[in-house]
Design a protein around this motif. Structure first.
Motif, PDB file in Angstrom:
ATOM      1  N   ARG A 156      -0.745 -57.894 -93.848  1.00  0.00           N
ATOM      2  CA  ARG A 156      -1.797 -58.542 -93.062  1.00  0.00           C
ATOM      3  C   ARG A 156      -1.527 -60.031 -92.878  1.00  0.00           C
ATOM      4  NH1 ARG A 156      -6.692 -56.287 -96.472  1.00  0.00           N
ATOM      5  NH2 ARG A 156      -5.122 -56.765 -97.999  1.00  0.00           N
ATOM      6  N   ILE A 157      -0.708 -60.597 -93.775  1.00  0.00           N
ATOM      7  CA  ILE A 157      -0.382 -62.021 -93.617  1.00  0.00           C
ATOM      8  C   ILE A 157       0.567 -62.165 -92.441  1.00  0.00           C
ATOM      9  CG2 ILE A 157       0.741 -64.008 -94.661  1.00  0.00           C
ATOM     10  CD1 ILE A 157      -0.181 -63.023 -97.336  1.00  0.00           C
ATOM     11  N   ARG A 158       0.139 -62.913 -91.450  1.00  0.00           N
ATOM     12  CA  ARG A 158       0.977 -63.111 -90.262  1.00  0.00           C
ATOM     13  C   ARG A 158       1.064 -64.597 -90.009  1.00  0.00           C
ATOM     14  NH1 ARG A 158       0.295 -59.741 -85.942  1.00  0.00           N
ATOM     15  NH2 ARG A 158       0.334 -57.529 -86.384  1.00  0.00           N
ATOM     16  N   TYR A 159       2.195 -65.029 -89.533  1.00  0.00           N
ATOM     17  CA  TYR A 159       2.338 -66.458 -89.276  1.00  0.00           C
ATOM     18  C   TYR A 159       2.312 -66.787 -87.801  1.00  0.00           C
ATOM     19  CZ  TYR A 159       3.717 -66.535 -94.139  1.00  0.00           C
ATOM     20  OH  TYR A 159       3.727 -66.406 -95.488  1.00  0.00           O
ATOM     21  N   ASP A 160       2.515 -65.747 -86.952  1.00  0.00           N
ATOM     22  CA  ASP A 160       2.552 -66.136 -85.541  1.00  0.00           C
ATOM     23  C   ASP A 160       1.494 -65.423 -84.706  1.00  0.00           C
ATOM     24  OD1 ASP A 160       5.915 -65.008 -85.919  1.00  0.00           O
ATOM     25  OD2 ASP A 160       4.097 -63.783 -85.980  1.00  0.00           O
ATOM     26  N   ALA A 198      -6.475 -75.865 -98.043  1.00  0.00           N
ATOM     27  CA  ALA A 198      -6.395 -76.366 -96.673  1.00  0.00           C
ATOM     28  C   ALA A 198      -5.223 -75.728 -95.943  1.00  0.00           C
ATOM     29  CB  ALA A 198      -6.263 -77.883 -96.682  1.00  0.00           C
ATOM     30  N   ALA A 199      -4.069 -75.687 -96.632  1.00  0.00           N
ATOM     31  CA  ALA A 199      -2.876 -75.146 -95.976  1.00  0.00           C
ATOM     32  C   ALA A 199      -3.023 -73.654 -95.709  1.00  0.00           C
ATOM     33  CB  ALA A 199      -1.641 -75.409 -96.837  1.00  0.00           C
ATOM     34  N   GLY A 200      -3.603 -72.942 -96.653  1.00  0.00           N
ATOM     35  CA  GLY A 200      -3.726 -71.507 -96.483  1.00  0.00           C
ATOM     36  C   GLY A 200      -4.789 -71.150 -95.452  1.00  0.00           C
ATOM     37  N   TYR A 201      -5.830 -71.933 -95.418  1.00  0.00           N
ATOM     38  CA  TYR A 201      -6.975 -71.583 -94.590  1.00  0.00           C
ATOM     39  C   TYR A 201      -6.835 -72.050 -93.148  1.00  0.00           C
ATOM     40  CZ  TYR A 201     -11.792 -70.528 -93.421  1.00  0.00           C
ATOM     41  OH  TYR A 201     -12.909 -70.003 -92.848  1.00  0.00           O
ATOM     42  N   PHE A 202      -6.412 -73.313 -93.010  1.00  0.00           N
ATOM     43  CA  PHE A 202      -6.277 -73.859 -91.647  1.00  0.00           C
ATOM     44  C   PHE A 202      -4.822 -73.792 -91.222  1.00  0.00           C
ATOM     45  CE2 PHE A 202      -9.735 -76.192 -93.744  1.00  0.00           C
ATOM     46  CZ  PHE A 202     -10.779 -75.808 -92.944  1.00  0.00           C
ATOM     47  N   ARG A 242      -2.249 -71.520-101.992  1.00  0.00           N
ATOM     48  CA  ARG A 242      -2.022 -71.230-100.577  1.00  0.00           C
ATOM     49  C   ARG A 242      -1.630 -69.775-100.374  1.00  0.00           C
ATOM     50  NH1 ARG A 242       2.875 -70.985 -98.079  1.00  0.00           N
ATOM     51  NH2 ARG A 242       2.859 -70.927 -95.808  1.00  0.00           N
ATOM     52  N   GLY A 243      -0.702 -69.303-101.218  1.00  0.00           N
ATOM     53  CA  GLY A 243      -0.264 -67.921-101.082  1.00  0.00           C
ATOM     54  C   GLY A 243      -1.439 -66.962-101.189  1.00  0.00           C
ATOM     55  N   ASP A 244      -2.282 -67.217-102.185  1.00  0.00           N
ATOM     56  CA  ASP A 244      -3.442 -66.351-102.368  1.00  0.00           C
ATOM     57  C   ASP A 244      -4.414 -66.445-101.199  1.00  0.00           C
ATOM     58  OD1 ASP A 244      -2.761 -65.070-104.594  1.00  0.00           O
ATOM     59  OD2 ASP A 244      -4.412 -65.780-105.841  1.00  0.00           O
ATOM     60  N   VAL A 245      -4.626 -67.660-100.718  1.00  0.00           N
ATOM     61  CA  VAL A 245      -5.571 -67.843 -99.618  1.00  0.00           C
ATOM     62  C   VAL A 245      -5.064 -67.146 -98.362  1.00  0.00           C
ATOM     63  CG1 VAL A 245      -6.642 -69.556 -98.098  1.00  0.00           C
ATOM     64  CG2 VAL A 245      -6.515 -69.985-100.541  1.00  0.00           C
ATOM     65  N   LEU A 246      -3.743 -67.237 -98.142  1.00  0.00           N
ATOM     66  CA  LEU A 246      -3.179 -66.566 -96.968  1.00  0.00           C
ATOM     67  C   LEU A 246      -3.518 -65.082 -96.977  1.00  0.00           C
ATOM     68  CD1 LEU A 246       0.430 -68.025 -96.580  1.00  0.00           C
ATOM     69  CD2 LEU A 246      -1.467 -68.218 -94.974  1.00  0.00           C
ATOM     70  N   ALA A 247      -3.411 -64.478 -98.163  1.00  0.00           N
ATOM     71  CA  ALA A 247      -3.698 -63.053 -98.261  1.00  0.00           C
ATOM     72  C   ALA A 247      -5.199 -62.805 -98.146  1.00  0.00           C
ATOM     73  CB  ALA A 247      -3.173 -62.506 -99.580  1.00  0.00           C
ATOM     74  N   LEU A 248      -5.954 -63.681 -98.780  1.00  0.00           N
ATOM     75  CA  LEU A 248      -7.413 -63.531 -98.846  1.00  0.00           C
ATOM     76  C   LEU A 248      -8.036 -63.622 -97.463  1.00  0.00           C
ATOM     77  CD1 LEU A 248      -9.248 -63.326-101.343  1.00  0.00           C
ATOM     78  CD2 LEU A 248      -9.680 -65.767-101.091  1.00  0.00           C
ATOM     79  N   LYS A 249      -7.502 -64.555 -96.682  1.00  0.00           N
ATOM     80  CA  LYS A 249      -8.058 -64.861 -95.381  1.00  0.00           C
ATOM     81  C   LYS A 249      -8.134 -63.637 -94.490  1.00  0.00           C
ATOM     82  CE  LYS A 249      -5.424 -67.438 -92.829  1.00  0.00           C
ATOM     83  NZ  LYS A 249      -4.730 -68.553 -92.182  1.00  0.00           N
TER      84      LYS A 249
END
Lengths: 571, 345, 347
Positions: free
Chosen positions: B341-345, C158-162, C227-234
């Motif tokens: 689900r993590i996507r960068y683009d 901030a980095a993970g969320y925005f 950040r890694g966790d937030v990326l997944a959480l988001k």
């Protein structure tokens, strides 16, 4: 426990045995591997490109000078037949010329003959203005080096030089092979990596592999001049770590045979020696741990250019103050705590060689009451009841005491602070990372040259046995100032007309006894007039395995000066 | 994913130049002097001459430019030459001879090419620090999983205790302690690492093993402590999630619930920590290397720093920065694989 | 993105859960009773309570101890130097142990009840130094950890969320990861020491400098992990759901994101304290730390290592103090995490 006790006994006999080592003979390389550990790792094998002791000493296994100092500080011939003197005609009557006669038949380790051309080349190599030679002071005053024939070297000085044993004498000034270093003169010097790592020499060993800042391996020089030497076939010269580990590796685990410069607390050394595999040996050169007194005003409010230029210091210029400060120090205790058998009490700036050491002052007893009385007598008393004495002008005796970061120095600071506070001074301590403190970065306020403090503690010494240029560090115009970009060796910024005049007299004197008398007088003058407070005459402490014979600790030259004679005693 | 990777690599170049410039300026600004270790018996004028011989008299931008040229243009030439001449991989190609003898990055302290020294130091660094890291991660992950699965069991408590003690005792103490016990008292292992030792047969392998075991264990303890804590915490978070309940309800075997679903979803923080740790392997272990005299890149870096050997410090720090950027990129890409689900683009 | 993208049935199943079920904190029921809940949960966690107690005892000892104990940590007493600690008596033959404890001097052991923990090579009382050093070490450890944590979490979230700032912030993190600590501190000392000394006095000045130095160079791992966790959480359903009902970014981070990345933050905090205390010792060793006569646990440990064989107590005590503090903080962190996790609450 039993085994340890027996080994301990063996350690004692090992000491006695080193004298009787001369009896050893046999063929070259019979004793296998010699393992040496220096806790500061050598980074280069060319002593001209690095002034560091570790590098210079590592190189001394390979490169040799014409003559060198022996363990007692005497100059002995090394690659020459005899040491030139005025008596034997080797030094001209007007003291401007010295002639060295090279021993015939010497060869480099590659088998080519060693000639006077190599010697002359070494002079050119080091004095090239673009080369950045660390030992260029060795050639100070030299006008030219001539080579009338293959075995004769004539050094001409611009002025009469009473002590002409600078060039080509001692470990700092060895001879390089002209054939090898031909293309490495001047600006090319740094890029000659191969040459700088594997110099060809006349010494007992040849580099087989050089790993900068790690380990060097050597092999016996097959063309070495003395039959049956060296006794070891290979040398492993490990660097890095810390002094404790080096001491442990020699005295407790027996992994190494020789450990250099073990600056450790006496109890630690004693405990290691109890391991029974090695012995610590001490030797004394002219190294003195001292407190320099600032002769200028370091007040921060004066601004960077005025600070440390404006004289005098608000209270350190009062004789009673620095005398009392010196009297309040318990030097024997400092020696016992910091250096043990590698330290002695001293009141002198030049404590060695013997003839230069002044005997006019004593300071081996703490005299707190006398010191207090002295200050009271000068009307330096606590006027406002804060426990700190003030001068009659009302300046409080508040001292910033700085030194480099080093366990022993911090112990000294703590003790001296306590004594001075008992005396009625206020003391703030500061320690500075030694790469900053001893570094000459003009941008840093913490260097020892800038001396933005009231007193600072460090150790200094001189090479060889002649203190003339060292005594020059007390001359007025040697003081580091912003105008000289903080260059100059007179750290205390001591300045006294009589001193300058007497030093000028020393330059003109050739006769040894008279030189020694003047030197002693200069020493007393600077100590008694508020230049410094000498604390401890420091020796060099190294350790060798009990079965390593021939070690004769030399503080005037390389510690490894006689490595060709080292051997296993078979214990 | 591909465009993202390409974009990141594109951004990496200016980032690296900026990092190099920052480190350069930082080192310039820091007080300190390459001549600080030269004894006081060498007068200040001579030291000044030695500084000029090192090129310290030149203006800052010029020196940075020279360093950049050496690293980005001359050193690659040397590398390509080596590849086509001596390496087994491409040695069959004709010799390229690109390098024309111009000045490489030269260390001030040793006057030798910086890259040669780094290459010389790599084996012991990889053997000791790298192996310790692998050992540490291999121990840490199972410990973390079991600790989380059986939270507050005796295993978990013991694991927590040991790893926290392990982490809070610095290697300058634990290293000396194991030396005193195993080298001085028992005499089992050497206290000083021999970097010239080569493994050729069984006996030399045993010796290599003996000299490696203490530094590897001391270092692995730290890694294990750190990674097992993150592993445990992350697993615990996931055990509470609803998908675990669903998976169990669906009748999946417990083993596959834990080792496939929970583990996979718990890996994100662990991947981050591991990716941060890999460049650190190259950076060496400053204190542990010092204690055991391993003389790897950590020792190289700290001695260069103490001697203010600017080209050496700058180059090592720069390589370190390259590795950090590469491994952080790898971590970011792994996130996408672990959690699609993590996507960068 | 679709749920079908999840290749494993478990993941797909997770997608099927309704957002409301996973909602960690009820949207509109403010706090009072909630914190009481947390505290109740925390109290039931035995490890956490033990940790809290140990931490409290150490804190009290270092705060009040120096007032009660008659010796000053920097006061030297040369006659009493190298005194062993009193339990060195235990190493004597059995018959003499009792008399040794009563009168250490008579048994030939250099130990005394005036310095029960012994003294160092200058005769400074070890107990006084431990307590004095503890003040500094704990203050530095906690403050530097807090700074690193706040910075790391802020940057990480901030980095993970925005997504807009992600690239920039992460390159910034890379930059800091690549900076060598030592020159950075040297520069900081050079630039700020005099100003800070003038403003705060030498001791607080250097304290601020050290906390700042350690904090500024140790936030990066936390930032990357968070950040890694937030990326997944988001991308999780409850976040999407919360966004769907119109939660603003600020509320979203405070209520939904932060509570769910608490575990790695707690781990970073525990490890961070240990790192800060040890880094401080390395700094004082290099001359960048506190004035030389100023004890800290790390420094005591460092100085004691040379005497490991003859005076083991000199390393054991400071080592134990650091380990106990770290263990205590670790268990408190565990308890806090459990207590703040609504799914575990009331279990």
């Amino acid at each position: 426990m039993n085994i340890k006790a027996t080994l301990l006994g063996a350690a004692a006999t090992g000491l006695a045995l080193s004298g009787a080592a001369a009896a050893q003979t046999g063929e070259r390389g019979r004793d296998g591997e010699l393992r040496i550990i220096y806790w500061q790792a050598p980074s280069i094998m060319n002593p001209f490109l690095s002034g560091g002791t570790k590098d210079v000493e590592a190189a001394s296994l390979v490169l040799e000078p014409l003559a060198r100092y022996d363990a007692s500080g005497e100059i002995v011939p090394w690659l020459v037949e005899e040491v030139p003197t005025v008596e034997n005609g080797g030094i001209s009557e007007d003291l401007t010329q010295i002639t060295w006669n090279i021993t015939p038949g010497l060869t480099w380790s590659d088998g080519t003959p060693f000639t006077s051309a190599d010697v002359a080349f070494t002079y050119e190599y080091c004095t090239d203005p673009e080369g950045g030679c660390a030992q260029v002071t060795k050639f100070e005053g030299v006008e030219s080096v001539e080579t009338p024939d293959d075995l004769t070297v004539v050094v001409n000085f611009a002025q009469p030089t009473p002590f002409p044993y600078g060039p080509f004498v001692a470990v700092e000034s060895p001879i390089l092979q002209a054939a090898q270093f031909e293309d490495c003169v001047g600006a090319a010097a740094p890029s000659c990596t191969e040459e700088n790592y594997n110099p060809i020499g006349t010494g007992p060993f040849v580099v087989t592999e050089f790993r900068p800042n790690d380990v060097i391996t050597f092999e016996a020089n097959e063309n070495f001049r003395t039959e049956g030497q060296p006794a070891f076939q290979t040398v492993t010269f490990k660097g890095g770590g810390d002094a404790t580990a080096a001491g442990r590796a020699v005295m407790e685990t027996g992994e190494f045979d020789y450990a250099w410069n073990l600056q450790l607390a006496p109890e630690v050394i004693a405990q290691m020696e109890a391991g029974g595999l090695g012995t610590a040996v001490a030797g004394f050169g002219p190294l003195v741990e001292r407190i320099m007194l600032n002769n200028t005003n370091p007040d921060p409010s004066l601004g960077p250019d005025e600070r440390s230029v404006v004289r005098p210091h608000p209270f350190l210029s009062i004789p009673e103050v620095y005398q009392a400060m010196s009297m309040a120090i318990d030097r024997p205790l400092l020696v016992e705590i910091g250096y043990g058998q590698a330290g002695r009490v001293t009141c002198n700036w030049v404590p060695a060689p013997e003839i230069y050491a002044s005997t006019s002052m004593t300071c081996d007893e703490q005299d707190m009451e006398g010191a207090k009385a002295l200050l009271d007598g000068a009307d330096i008393v606590d006027r406002d009841g804060d426990g700190v004495r003030e001068t009659p002008e009302g300046v409080p005796l508040s001292i910033l005491y700085q030194t480099s970061t080093n366990a022993v120095r911090q112990d000294f600071q703590a003790l001296i602070k306590e004594w001075w506070e008992e005396l009625g001074l206020e003391v703030e301590l500061r320690n500075v990372d030694s790469s900053v403190f001893f570094g000459g970065d003009p941008g840093s306020p913490d260097t020892f040259q800038k001396f933005y403090a009231d007193v600072e503690m460090y150790a200094n010494t001189f090479n060889g046995t002649d203190p003339q240029s060292y005594l020059g560090n007390g001359l007025c115009d040697e003081a580091p100032t912003p105008a000289t970009q903080w260059q100059g060796e007179n750290i205390a910024r001591f300045c006294m007309e009589e001193y300058d005049a007497l030093h000028a007299e020393l330059l003109q004197t050739a006769e040894t006894e008279e030189r020694a008398r003047i030197a002693r007088e200069l020493n007393d003058m600077i100590v008694q007039n508020g230049g410094m407070i000498p604390l401890v005459h420091r020796g060099r402490l190294s350790a060798h395995a009990n079965d390593l014979g021939g070690v004769d600790l030399n503080v005037w030259d390389s510690e490894l000066w006689n490595v060709a004679e080292w051997h296993r005693t078979g214990e | 994913m591909l465009t993202y990777t390409i974009r990141r690599i594109g951004i990496a170049i200016p980032t690296l130049i900026l990092i190099a410039l920052t480190i350069f300026l930082l080192l310039e600004l820091a007080p300190g002097d390459p001549m600080a270790q030269v004894p006081l018996t060498v007068p200040a004028e001579v030291k000044q001459q030695m500084r000029l011989a090192l090129g310290l008299g030149e203006p800052l931008p010029l020196r940075f430019w020279k360093w950049s040229v050496q690293v980005f243009w001359i050193e690659p030439q040397v590398f390509v030459d080596w590849l086509t001449r001596d390496s087994w991989l491409l040695g069959w190609l004709p010799d390229t001879n690109l390098y024309d003898g111009r000045l490489r990055v030269i260390s001030w302290q040793t006057r030798g090419p910086v890259f040669d020294i780094i290459v010389q130091r790599l084996p012991q660094t990889l053997w000791v620090v790298g192996l310790a890291y692998v050992v540490g991660v291999l121990i840490a992950i199972p410990i973390g999983i079991i600790s989380a699965y059986r939270q507050y069991s005796w295993f978990d408590n013991a694991g927590t205790f040991v790893s926290m003690i392990g982490f809070s005792v610095p290697p300058f103490f634990s290293g000396v302690l194991v030396i005193v016990i195993f080298s001085v008292q028992l005499g089992w292992f050497p206290s000083i690492y021999d970097t010239t030792h080569r493994v050729t047969d069984w006996d030399s392998f045993v010796l290599q093993f003996k000299q490696m075991i203490m530094p590897v264990m001391v270092l692995a303890l730290q890694t294990t402590a750190q990674i097992s804590r993150y592993m445990r915490a992350s697993m615990l978070d996931n055990f509470g999630q609803d998908y675990v309940r669903t998976a169990r309800a669906k009748g999946l075997r417990e083993r596959s619930v834990v080792l496939v679903h929970v583990l996979r979803n718990s890996m994100i923080p662990v991947v981050t920590v591991v990716a941060l740790g890999v460049p650190a392997i190259f950076g060496g272990a400053i204190i542990t290397e010092q204690v055991f005299k391993v003389n790897g890149i950590g020792q190289l870096f700290i001695t260069a720093l103490q001697a203010n050997d600017l080209p050496m410090v700058l180059t090592v720090a720069f390589i370190f920065a390259v590795l950090i950027i590469v491994f952080n990129l790898i971590a970011d890409l792994l996130y996408g694989i672990l959690d699609p689900r993590i996507r960068y683009d | 993105m679709t749920d079908a993208a999840g290749p494993k049935p478990g993941l797909a199943a997770a997608g099927a859960v309704t957002p409301a079920e996973v909602e960690p904190i009820p949207l509109d029921e403010p706090t009072g009773s909630q914190w009481r809940d947390v505290w109740r949960q925390f109290r039931s966690h035995r490890g956490a309570m033990a940790g809290l107690m140990v931490f409290g005892v150490i804190l009290l000892a270092v705060l009040i101890g120096p007032w009660l104990w008659p010796y000053d940590p920097t006061e030297t007493d040369i006659r009493a130097r190298n005194t062993r600690w009193i339990f060195a008596c235990l190493a004597l033959p059995w018959g003499e142990v009792g008399s040794c404890f009563l009168d250490p001097a008579s048994s030939g052991l250099k130990a005394s009840w005036t310095h029960p923990f012994g003294t160092d090579q200058l005769g400074r009382d070890l107990l006084a130094r431990l307590m004095g050093g503890g003040r500094v070490s704990m203050a530095v450890g906690v403050a530097a950890m807090a700074l690193a944590l706040v910075l790391g979490t802020a940057v990480g979230v901030a980095a993970g969320y925005f997504r807009r700032v992600d690239g920039l912030l992460m390159r910034f993190t890379d930059l800091f990861l690549a900076l060598p600590l030592l020159p950075l501190l040297l520069v900081a000392v050079l630039l700020f020491r005099d100003q800070l000394n003038a403003a705060l006095g030498p001791e607080y000045g250097i304290f601020v400098l050290i906390v700042f130095g350690i904090g500024i160079t140790s936030w990066m791992p936390t930032a990357r992990i968070v950040r890694g966790d937030v990326l997944a959480l988001k991308e999780r359903e409850f976040i999407l759901a919360a966004r769907a009902v119109g939660t603003r970014d600020g509320g979203m981070i405070a209520r939904h994101v932060l509570p769910n990345v608490l575990s790695p933050i707690m781990v970073s905090a525990t490890l961070g304290i240990a790192t800060a205390i040890i880094t401080e010792s390395a700094l004082s060793f290099l001359g960048l730390g506190f004035p030389p006569d100023f004890p800290t646990w790390g420094r005591l440990l460092f100085d004691g290592v040379d005497y490991l064989q003859s005076y083991p107590e000199r390393v054991v005590w400071p080592g134990l103090a650091i380990s106990l503090t770290v263990l205590a903080v670790n268990y408190i962190g565990d308890g806090l995490r459990d207590a703040l996790d609504p799914r575990l609450r009331g279990r």
